[in-house]
Design a protein around this motif. Sequence first.
Motif, PDB file in Angstrom:
ATOM      1  N   LEU A  48       0.837  -1.204   0.000  1.00 24.96           N
ATOM      2  CA  LEU A  48       0.000   0.000   0.000  1.00 24.96           C
ATOM      3  C   LEU A  48       0.871   1.253   0.000  1.00 24.96           C
ATOM      4  N   ALA A  49       1.886   1.282   0.851  1.00 23.06           N
ATOM      5  CA  ALA A  49       2.761   2.456   0.937  1.00 23.06           C
ATOM      6  C   ALA A  49       3.498   2.706  -0.378  1.00 23.06           C
ATOM      7  N   ALA A  50       4.048   1.647  -0.965  1.00 27.61           N
ATOM      8  CA  ALA A  50       4.763   1.808  -2.243  1.00 27.61           C
ATOM      9  C   ALA A  50       3.831   2.332  -3.324  1.00 27.61           C
ATOM     10  N   ASN A  51       2.644   1.790  -3.396  1.00 29.16           N
ATOM     11  CA  ASN A  51       1.683   2.243  -4.403  1.00 29.16           C
ATOM     12  C   ASN A  51       1.239   3.678  -4.155  1.00 29.16           C
ATOM     13  N   ALA A  52       1.023   4.047  -2.903  1.00 27.22           N
ATOM     14  CA  ALA A  52       0.608   5.414  -2.580  1.00 27.22           C
ATOM     15  C   ALA A  52       1.688   6.420  -2.973  1.00 27.22           C
ATOM     16  N   MET A  53       2.938   6.083  -2.680  1.00 24.97           N
ATOM     17  CA  MET A  53       4.037   6.986  -3.058  1.00 24.97           C
ATOM     18  C   MET A  53       4.193   7.063  -4.572  1.00 24.97           C
ATOM     19  N   ALA A  54       4.058   5.935  -5.236  1.00 24.19           N
ATOM     20  CA  ALA A  54       4.226   5.909  -6.691  1.00 24.19           C
ATOM     21  C   ALA A  54       3.201   6.781  -7.397  1.00 24.19           C
ATOM     22  N   ARG A  55       2.002   6.820  -6.870  1.00 22.25           N
ATOM     23  CA  ARG A  55       0.963   7.644  -7.504  1.00 22.25           C
ATOM     24  C   ARG A  55       0.839   9.019  -6.857  1.00 22.25           C
TER      25      ARG A  55
END
Length: 168
Positions: free
Chosen positions: A109-116
């Motif tokens: 979740l954290a990686a995806n949130a930062m990526a977007r």
Amino acid sequence: MLDTLSAQNALSSGQSSVLTYSAYRMQAQKMACPRNAKAQDFCSISTLQLPKELHMELNETPNQTCIQACIACATACNQCFAACLQEVDVKMMARCIALDVDCAAMCSLAANAMARKSEHAQAICALCAKVCRACGDECAKHDAQHCKACAEACYQCADECAAMTSAH
């Protein structure tokens, strides 16, 4: 967004840097899947490569180090989880397994949130750091190599997420 004709012209003229990612994928999909393809036909753009300029833009984010740490931690947690299930006394590993699952989900979740570039990325990363520390502390209690590797990845991710939240 560029229309199909503009995307096709940009592709053929080598002006790939003017393409948005979605326009590029749209054009690449049309090139890979003929119009007469049937529903059961598999059409893929996996063999097509993004232009170098577009690939670089997609991979350069301010939090790239933290994103990579989150992905590495999620992977280590999933591997630890799977290996814990193979242990002789699985019941003894129950808390480790539960935290592995929570940590892997949180890191993803954290990686995806930062990526977007989510507006909630900082709050998500703060919670991710907390979950990673808890998982790392639990894994560090066990002698198994997969637990030791997981603990190391968790602590690294916790540090990166904490740094990310303090930097903003």
